[in-house]
Enzyme design. Structure first.
Site, short mmCIF file in Angstrom:
data_model
loop_
_atom_site.label_atom_id
_atom_site.label_comp_id
_atom_site.label_asym_id
_atom_site.label_seq_id
_atom_site.Cartn_x
_atom_site.Cartn_y
_atom_site.Cartn_z
N ASP A 95 0.85 -1.20 0.00
CA ASP A 95 0.00 0.00 0.00
C ASP A 95 0.89 1.25 0.00
O ASP A 95 2.11 1.16 0.19
CB ASP A 95 -0.88 -0.04 1.26
CG ASP A 95 -1.99 0.98 1.20
OD1 ASP A 95 -2.34 1.44 0.10
OD2 ASP A 95 -2.51 1.36 2.27
N GLU A 129 2.79 5.00 -4.01
CA GLU A 129 2.85 5.93 -5.18
C GLU A 129 4.18 6.66 -5.27
O GLU A 129 4.57 7.01 -6.40
CB GLU A 129 1.70 6.94 -5.08
CG GLU A 129 0.33 6.33 -5.25
CD GLU A 129 -0.13 5.53 -4.06
OE1 GLU A 129 0.34 5.82 -2.95
OE2 GLU A 129 -0.94 4.61 -4.22
N ASP A 135 -9.09 3.88 -2.59
CA ASP A 135 -10.08 4.20 -1.55
C ASP A 135 -11.37 4.78 -2.12
O ASP A 135 -11.59 5.99 -2.10
CB ASP A 135 -9.46 5.19 -0.56
CG ASP A 135 -8.29 4.58 0.19
OD1 ASP A 135 -8.11 3.35 0.11
OD2 ASP A 135 -7.56 5.33 0.85
#
Ligand code: GLC
Length: 802
Positions: free
Chosen positions: A397, A400, A485
């Site tokens: 997670d 980025e 999300d």
């Protein structure tokens, strides 16, 4: 002093001019301009690559997204006033003067042209490419972008960011796949901009005839793809950037996640609930609270006193644990992984050469520079203890990468403030120091590569499962991704379809959205609709945020629980088809979910349809994605369609209103359809028994059944079983052929139920040329007949005479 806006620097955009030299090399042609270089290569007869640089040499590319390294043959004609670069399929014309290019297909049709007066331009550290949009050109692709399937009249940015639920509709997003598909009649073109830095693709947002590409850097690397159908285009693109890894079978089951399950006890109780309620479950996720104060590679012993024991018990029940791992290391020397990373010098640096720090869940963190091989080795090694506890999958997670400058901490909760989306960091790529802005979009992908190294070390011989939030072109080689999300609202349920379809067009098949929605509370109705559709997501995970309503399938009352059970079980029964489609994606690159226009390219009514789609070639799903609706309009493309539930037949092209009460997911099977189920919702391969559903059509259709052990790489050594299934429907007879088994996997004789869905009743049925006695044929109605066989490895033939 008054605050003054800084005057923007004047741009000095310039083309490449002054062609000084032409060099024909084996792999392509190099053009030397006074102000730069161009390299043209025939990658395949239908793919040309253009590398255009404003410097004197062509630097080593930063991106390693392209795995296809071969070049195909070309010819260069030096004509008066122009150069002509020819492959067997394409003609690239470079007129005299400043560098620009036009592309023609094998029929001399102009398929790509400069925007008059523009073309290719460079600034100090940026580039622009301007192309002409044909009036009848439609655009698709571009990965996980939110919104409509058709990408026209908008501007898209590629810069991996943590969008967050509040801005979920915004651009840029978690993943960047700059692969733009254009369709004009039977001309299918693709533009892959192999650029991992900041990039913008404007598809006619200001001027409907202007396609512009803007990027940071001194070099443009464009792959131009051309073919006559969409499936070949996707196959060719995945030949370039690689095809999907073959996931372990367990990862195709139903996954239950939550931010967070706070303790071992909570997970044990959760598993008991699933068992008690007879809902299949294959994985449970450990979100950030399983760690000691959110520090990666640690376990909170108070909450999880015996993680190993938990993993073992779950494994006995066929349930795996997947643990979250974020890319930041808590920057405190008492924390060993950080200290080791520091000593090994594998952390990201600032432009000044200092260690870069920002905040992530544990507090101040340093970030691993996954571009370095030694950093990836370090990262893999750190997973040792996690794998020793018996974790089966890793969830990457925040890669980025995402981090922030400040946060608020309230008990279990960390609220990030001031996200840092443009960190001034540099990466070590080979012997080069590369600024983050030139390679950011590859960061997350490189983390998944490092994570796979961990699997190779600590689970040798076993196929990996990595779930990643971020990625670049080619992410399908390494990881499954989810769309981030989202929100528990109907519009996000609807948009998950176009996101999954668009990712599929870019070669990424193993995708899902958080079932039920991540942020805010999910209503009973929404959950029912979401699980119906989500049960068919290639990646099927229910996930929800901290402080929201609990979202396990049994939290919404008896009726919704019943719906969830029905569809989750159906997914498991459908696994033989799904797993075979994953195999197809692994070997051919085709996606599992497909927009209607991929299967029906001639039907102009379906160019914009994004609330209906195909799974493989034969199954059309038309979910209800509107609140309060109990019916919906369904468009049927040309041909006969069987309602999966009722057997009612619809003839396309037509649009029909279909009833869809809360427990009903409209599913239709195309004529000639071949689907493979197993009778029981089990997670065991080779499948114990097979059910073949065959739908009468016109002429020949094909599918195949792929099986192996579902977890090792032995299939690469030939230990698999592959059987082609061919259905041939003619006026006087229907024949089904199951080809001899290919591959070395032994499968014991087992029951195959062949269920023919017909429009008429057969007079006689033959099996291996022998007439079947009546008692061997089960008629479920006058239009459905069932035959049970126990095939050996040789060819099987069933014929129905009318
Ligand atoms: C991010 C992820 C989400 C996860 C949360 C806590 O928001 O996208 O899935 O639950 O972080 O780790």
């Amino acid at each position: 002093m008054l605050w003054r806006r800084k005057k923007p620097e004047k741009k000095t955009l310039a083309p490449l001019v002054g062609l000084e030299g032409i060099e024909e090399k084996e792999e392509g042609v190099e053009l030397r301009y006074i102000s730069g270089r161009v390299f043209i290569q025939a990658v395949l007869p239908e793919i040309v690559r253009l590398r255009i640089s404003k410097s004197e040499f062509l630097p080593k590319p930063i991106s390693d997204a392209v795995v296809w390294k071969k070049a195909s043959s070309y010819k260069l004609n030096r004509e008066l006033n122009r150069l002509v670069f020819l492959t067997d399929k394409l003609k690239v014309v470079i007129p005299e003067g400043e560098f620009r290019f036009e592309i023609f297909d094998e029929n001399e049709r102009l398929i790509n042209r400069d925007f008059p007066g523009a073309g290719v331009r460079f600034d100090q550290d940026s580039f622009q490419v301007h192309r002409y949009i044909f009036p009848d050109e439609r655009f698709y692709g571009l990965g996980d972008k939110y919104g409509e399937l058709v990408r026209s009249a908008k501007s898209w940015i590629f810069w991996n960011v943590d969008v967050g639920w509040k801005k979920f509709k915004k651009d840029p997003r978690y993943t960047s796949i700059p692969f733009l598909i254009s369709v004009r009649r039977d001309i299918y073109c693709g533009w892959f901009i192999d650029h991992s830095g900041w990039l913008k693709i404007d598809v006619g947002s200001k001027f409907s005839r202007l396609l512009s590409i803007y990027g940071a850097g001194k070099e443009i690397d464009i792959y131009f793809l051309y073919c006559r159908d969409l499936k070949t285009l996707v196959k060719n693109f995945t030949l370039l950037v690689g095809r999907s890894f073959l996931p372990p079978l367990w990862s195709l089951g139903y996954h239950q996640s939550r931010y967070s399950y706070f303790s071992q006890k909570e997970i044990e109780e959760l598993v008991q609930e699933f068992e008690k309620r007879d809902i299949p479950l294959s994985a449970v996720y450990l979100d950030i609270h399983y760690m000691d104060k959110f520090k990666v590679f640690t376990v909170d012993k108070k909450r999880f006193p015996d993680l190993k024991g938990l993993a073992e018990n779950l494994m006995k029940k066929g349930i795996r644990l997947v643990g979250i791992i974020d890319p930041g290391l808590y920057a405190d020397e008492s924390y060993k992984p950080y200290l080791r990373a520091k000593i090994e010098d594998v952390l990201c640096k600032t432009e000044q050469g200092e260690e870069y720090q920002a905040r992530l869940w544990p507090g101040k963190c340093a970030f691993v520079d996954f571009f370095q091989e030694k950093a990836r080795e370090f990262w893999a090694e750190e997973h040792k203890s996690l794998f020793e506890t018996g974790i089966s999958g890793i969830w990457n997670d925040m890669n980025e990468p995402s981090f922030w400058k400040m946060d608020l901490r309230k008990g279990e909760l960390v609220i990030p403030l001031f996200g840092e989306r443009h960190p001034k960091i540099v990466h070590q790529i080979g012997e080069f120091i590369v600024p983050h802005r030139h390679c950011r979009n590859l960061y997350g992908q490189k983390e998944t590569v490092a994570t796979i190294e961990a699997f190779k070390k600590f689970m040798p011989g076993k196929r990996w499962f990595v779930l990643s939030r971020s990625g670049f072109a080619g992410i399908q080689r390494y990881a499954c991704i989810w769309t981030g999300d989202n929100i528990s609202r109907f519009e996000y349920l609807a948009s998950s379809i176009s996101q999954i379809l668009s990712l599929g067009l870019c070669g990424v098949s193993f995708v899902g959205a958080d079932i039920g929605g991540f942020a805010l509370d999910c209503s009973d109705e929404l959950f029912a609709r979401w699980i119906e559709l989500g049960a068919f997501y290639p990646f099927c995970r229910n996930h929800s945020a901290i402080t929201t309503r609990a979202q396990e399938p049994y939290r919404f009352g008896k009726d919704v629980e019943e719906i969830a059970r029905k569809y989750i079980k159906l997914r498991y029964r459908f696994l033989p088809t799904l797993y075979s489609l994953f195999w197809q994606s692994h070997t051919e690159g085709l996606s599992i979910w497909r927009p209607l226009f991929m299967e029906f390219p001639k039907d102009s009514c379906i160019w914009n349809i994004e609330d209906q789609f195909m799974i493989g070639e034969f199954m059309m799903i038309a979910p209800v994605v509107e609140q309060g609706a109990n019916k919906r309009k369904v468009y049927f493309p040309q041909g006969k369609w069987f309602d999966y539930w009722s057997e009612e037949i619809f003839c396309g092209p037509d649009e029909v209103e279909i009833d869809a009460e809360l427990d009903h997911l409209p599913i239709f099977i195309r004529e000639g359809g071949i689907l493979i189920f197993q009778p029981q919702p089990k997670m065991k391969i080779p499948w114990e028994a097979i059910e073949l559903d065959l739908y009468e059509g016109n002429g020949k259709t094909k599918f195949f059944l792929f099986e192996d052990d579902g977890e090792s790489f032995d299939y690469l050594k030939g230990k698999y079983s592959l059987r082609e299934i061919i259905l041939n429907c003619l006026e006087e007879k229907i024949s089904l052929t199951i080809s001899p088994k290919k591959g070395k996997l032994n499968i014991e004789k087992r029951s195959w139920i062949l269920r023919f869905h017909l429009t008429r009743s057969p007079v006689r049925i033959f099996y291996q040329k022998n007439l079947l006695p009546k008692e061997k044929i089960k008629s479920l109605s006058d239009k459905i007949v069932e035959v049970e066989i126990f095939p050996d490895d040789n060819e099987q033939k069933i014929e129905l005479e009318f």
